[in-house]
Design an enzyme around this catalytic site. Structure first.
Site, PDB file in Angstrom:
ATOM      1  N   SER A 122       0.933  -1.294   0.034  1.00  0.00           N
ATOM      2  CA  SER A 122      -0.046   0.010  -0.182  1.00  0.00           C
ATOM      3  C   SER A 122       0.792   1.150  -0.082  1.00  0.00           C
ATOM      4  CB  SER A 122      -0.804  -0.092   1.262  1.00  0.00           C
ATOM      5  OG  SER A 122      -1.445   1.540   1.388  1.00  0.00           O
ATOM      6  N   TYR A 133      -0.054  -0.474   9.742  1.00  0.00           N
ATOM      7  CA  TYR A 133      -0.323  -1.168   8.422  1.00  0.00           C
ATOM      8  C   TYR A 133       0.662  -0.508   7.501  1.00  0.00           C
ATOM      9  CZ  TYR A 133      -3.441  -1.204   4.176  1.00  0.00           C
ATOM     10  OH  TYR A 133      -3.950  -1.436   3.135  1.00  0.00           O
ATOM     11  N   LYS A 140       2.913  -3.297   5.316  1.00  0.00           N
ATOM     12  CA  LYS A 140       2.958  -3.102   4.039  1.00  0.00           C
ATOM     13  C   LYS A 140       4.149  -2.858   3.407  1.00  0.00           C
ATOM     14  CE  LYS A 140      -1.312  -3.781   2.682  1.00  0.00           C
ATOM     15  NZ  LYS A 140      -1.836  -5.301   2.305  1.00  0.00           N
TER      16      LYS A 140
HETATM   17  P1  NAI Z   1     -11.748  -6.254   1.588  1.00  0.00           P
HETATM   18  O1  NAI Z   1     -11.833  -6.086   2.925  1.00  0.00           O
HETATM   19  O2  NAI Z   1     -12.811  -6.570   0.587  1.00  0.00           O
HETATM   20  O3  NAI Z   1     -10.699  -7.666   1.341  1.00  0.00           O
HETATM   21  C1  NAI Z   1      -9.787  -8.448   2.213  1.00  0.00           C
HETATM   22  C2  NAI Z   1     -10.449  -9.736   2.288  1.00  0.00           C
HETATM   23  O4  NAI Z   1      -9.316 -10.524   3.184  1.00  0.00           O
HETATM   24  C3  NAI Z   1     -11.690  -9.800   3.127  1.00  0.00           C
HETATM   25  O5  NAI Z   1     -12.673 -10.533   2.090  1.00  0.00           O
HETATM   26  C4  NAI Z   1     -11.372 -10.510   4.379  1.00  0.00           C
HETATM   27  O6  NAI Z   1     -12.327 -11.490   4.870  1.00  0.00           O
HETATM   28  C5  NAI Z   1     -10.066 -11.268   4.034  1.00  0.00           C
HETATM   29  N1  NAI Z   1      -9.424 -11.725   5.288  1.00  0.00           N
HETATM   30  C6  NAI Z   1      -9.013 -10.745   6.095  1.00  0.00           C
HETATM   31  N2  NAI Z   1      -8.202 -11.431   7.245  1.00  0.00           N
HETATM   32  C7  NAI Z   1      -8.032 -12.635   6.678  1.00  0.00           C
HETATM   33  C8  NAI Z   1      -7.469 -13.480   7.065  1.00  0.00           C
HETATM   34  N3  NAI Z   1      -6.769 -13.759   8.320  1.00  0.00           N
HETATM   35  N4  NAI Z   1      -7.379 -14.843   6.590  1.00  0.00           N
HETATM   36  C9  NAI Z   1      -7.893 -14.936   5.124  1.00  0.00           C
HETATM   37  N5  NAI Z   1      -8.564 -13.853   4.875  1.00  0.00           N
HETATM   38  C10 NAI Z   1      -8.688 -12.711   5.548  1.00  0.00           C
HETATM   39  O7  NAI Z   1     -10.684  -5.149   0.953  1.00  0.00           O
HETATM   40  P2  NAI Z   1      -9.621  -4.871  -0.097  1.00  0.00           P
HETATM   41  O8  NAI Z   1      -9.640  -3.356  -0.262  1.00  0.00           O
HETATM   42  O9  NAI Z   1     -10.267  -5.649  -1.323  1.00  0.00           O
HETATM   43  O10 NAI Z   1      -8.150  -5.383   0.209  1.00  0.00           O
HETATM   44  C11 NAI Z   1      -7.725  -6.187  -0.375  1.00  0.00           C
HETATM   45  C12 NAI Z   1      -6.063  -6.107  -0.330  1.00  0.00           C
HETATM   46  O11 NAI Z   1      -5.650  -4.918  -0.753  1.00  0.00           O
HETATM   47  C13 NAI Z   1      -5.737  -5.783   1.456  1.00  0.00           C
HETATM   48  O12 NAI Z   1      -4.245  -6.378   1.583  1.00  0.00           O
HETATM   49  C14 NAI Z   1      -5.632  -4.313   1.325  1.00  0.00           C
HETATM   50  O13 NAI Z   1      -4.620  -4.003   2.499  1.00  0.00           O
HETATM   51  C15 NAI Z   1      -4.979  -3.889   0.178  1.00  0.00           C
HETATM   52  N6  NAI Z   1      -5.329  -2.665  -0.202  1.00  0.00           N
HETATM   53  C16 NAI Z   1      -6.290  -2.027  -0.632  1.00  0.00           C
HETATM   54  C17 NAI Z   1      -6.624  -0.794  -0.968  1.00  0.00           C
HETATM   55  C18 NAI Z   1      -7.682  -0.222  -1.322  1.00  0.00           C
HETATM   56  O14 NAI Z   1      -7.718   1.128  -1.908  1.00  0.00           O
HETATM   57  N7  NAI Z   1      -8.747  -0.980  -1.440  1.00  0.00           N
HETATM   58  C19 NAI Z   1      -5.506   0.346  -0.789  1.00  0.00           C
HETATM   59  C20 NAI Z   1      -4.152  -0.403  -0.306  1.00  0.00           C
HETATM   60  C21 NAI Z   1      -3.950  -1.821  -0.151  1.00  0.00           C
END
Ligand code: NAI
Length: 301
Positions: A153, A166, A170
């Site tokens: 990130s 975070y 990251k």
């Molecule tokens: P999201 O919350 O929709 O997706 C994350 C998923 O990871 C969720 O479905 C959740 O249930 C799952 N999860 C959480 N802890 C877990 C674990 N211990 N074991 C297995 N699954 C687990 O959010 P998003 O935005 O799609 O995030 C995806 C990745 O992208 C994350 O790593 C986030 O930090 C990163 N990210 C997202 C950004 C954005 O603008 N959406 C910006 C920068 C990074």
């Protein structure tokens, strides 16, 4: 134009029950990959869990004619990581692609952050990616093929208020991927990093009016290309979101060299600080060895 395909490839995507991860799972499934859809199914802060999220993604892939299985383990323990990769090996006999995507948020200003907020975030993002990738790397090595994607990130790479836990996790992933790409080179195992931006449950409130122009599907194509057979790119970082794609890199500027054996005083450093800080003429070292070469050259000057 030939289509980028993933036939006979097995992809593991963590956190694929929603947000960005789900878009990768659907796209790879549509293009022939056999997909392991991992998701713990909890809330955005990492609490709770359930099968529903992973099952829904699997259902959508299979209804569209693809092949997928669900896994509900947490990435945050060595046992969980092993179990996720075992699901791929037991179901499909191999693992070719790992997209480390699972993530949670526990945002607080530095002074308010509790040890548990640090531990939970490091455990899911940094340790989780390690625990999933290590057994996958072992399996990939056997077949001399592999593609890793890590999700960093810009909150870590460039910095963002209220995200010390975070941001640390990251940027840690950048280090993990850099070393993995060096160790993987002779086995045709590539490793890259994205810093995405998209409207998901994690960011909905942060993005405000921009949210509508930042759909998760605008991140999917770069990730899928980088984990495809067609890409030999490794050891790189990309910013991606809202239809914009650009490379991020960690560079080193020429600086000031006092010469071999020199022990400059504080005053000499002060007097050269503009030269030390000057960013012009930078290089992008591909390893610690490249950095050492630049140091050796400075001895000759
Ligand atoms: P999201 O919350 O929709 O997706 C994350 C998923 O990871 C969720 O479905 C959740 O249930 C799952 N999860 C959480 N802890 C877990 C674990 N211990 N074991 C297995 N699954 C687990 O959010 P998003 O935005 O799609 O995030 C995806 C990745 O992208 C994350 O790593 C986030 O930090 C990163 N990210 C997202 C950004 C954005 O603008 N959406 C910006 C920068 C990074």
């Amino acid at each position: 134009m030939s289509e980028v395909r993933f036939d006979n490839r097995v992809a593991v995507i963590t956190g694929a029950g929603g947000g960005l991860g789900k878009t990768y799972a659907l796209e790879l499934g549509r293009r022939g990959a056999k997909v392991v859809v991992n998701d713990l199914g909890g809330a955005a802060d990492g609490t709770g869990g359930g099968a529903n999220m992973a099952d829904t993604t699997v259902k959508e892939i299979t209804e569209a004619g693809g092949t997928a299985v669900a896994n509900y383990d947490s990435v945050a323990t060595p046992e969980g990581g092993e179990a996720i990769i075992k699901t791929a090996l037991d179901s499909f006999g191999q693992v070719d692609i790992v997209i480390n995507n699972a993530g949670i948020l526990r945002d607080k200003t530095f002074v308010k952050l509790a040890p548990d907020d640090l531990k939970a975030v490091l455990a899911v993002h940094l340790e989780g990616a390690f625990y999933v990738s290590q057994p996958a790397f072992r399996a990939m090595k056997e077949k001399s093929y592999g593609r890793f994607m890590f999700t960093a990130s810009t909150a870590g790479i460039f910095g963002n208020f209220g995200q010390t836990n975070y941001g640390a996790a990251k940027f840690g992933l950048v280090g993990l991927s850099n070393v993995l790409s060096i160790e993987g080179k002779k086995y045709n195992i590539n490793s890259n990093v994205i810093a995405p931006i998209a409207n998901t449950r994690l960011t909905k409130e942060l993005l405000g009016p921009l949210a509508d122009s930042l759909e998760p599907e605008q991140v999917t194509s770069l990730v899928c290309y980088l984990v495809s057979e067609e890409s030999d790119i490794t050891h790189e970082i990309y910013s991606v979101g809202g239809g914009k794609f650009s490379r991020i890199f960690v560079a080193m500027a020429p600086g000031w060299a006092a010469g071999k054996g020199a022990k400059p005083s504080i005053e000499e450093v002060r007097d050269h600080i503009d030269q030390i800080r000057n960013q012009e003429g930078y290089a992008v070292p591909g390893s610690i060895g490249d950095e050492m070469k630049l140091l050796m050259e400075s001895f000759k000057e």
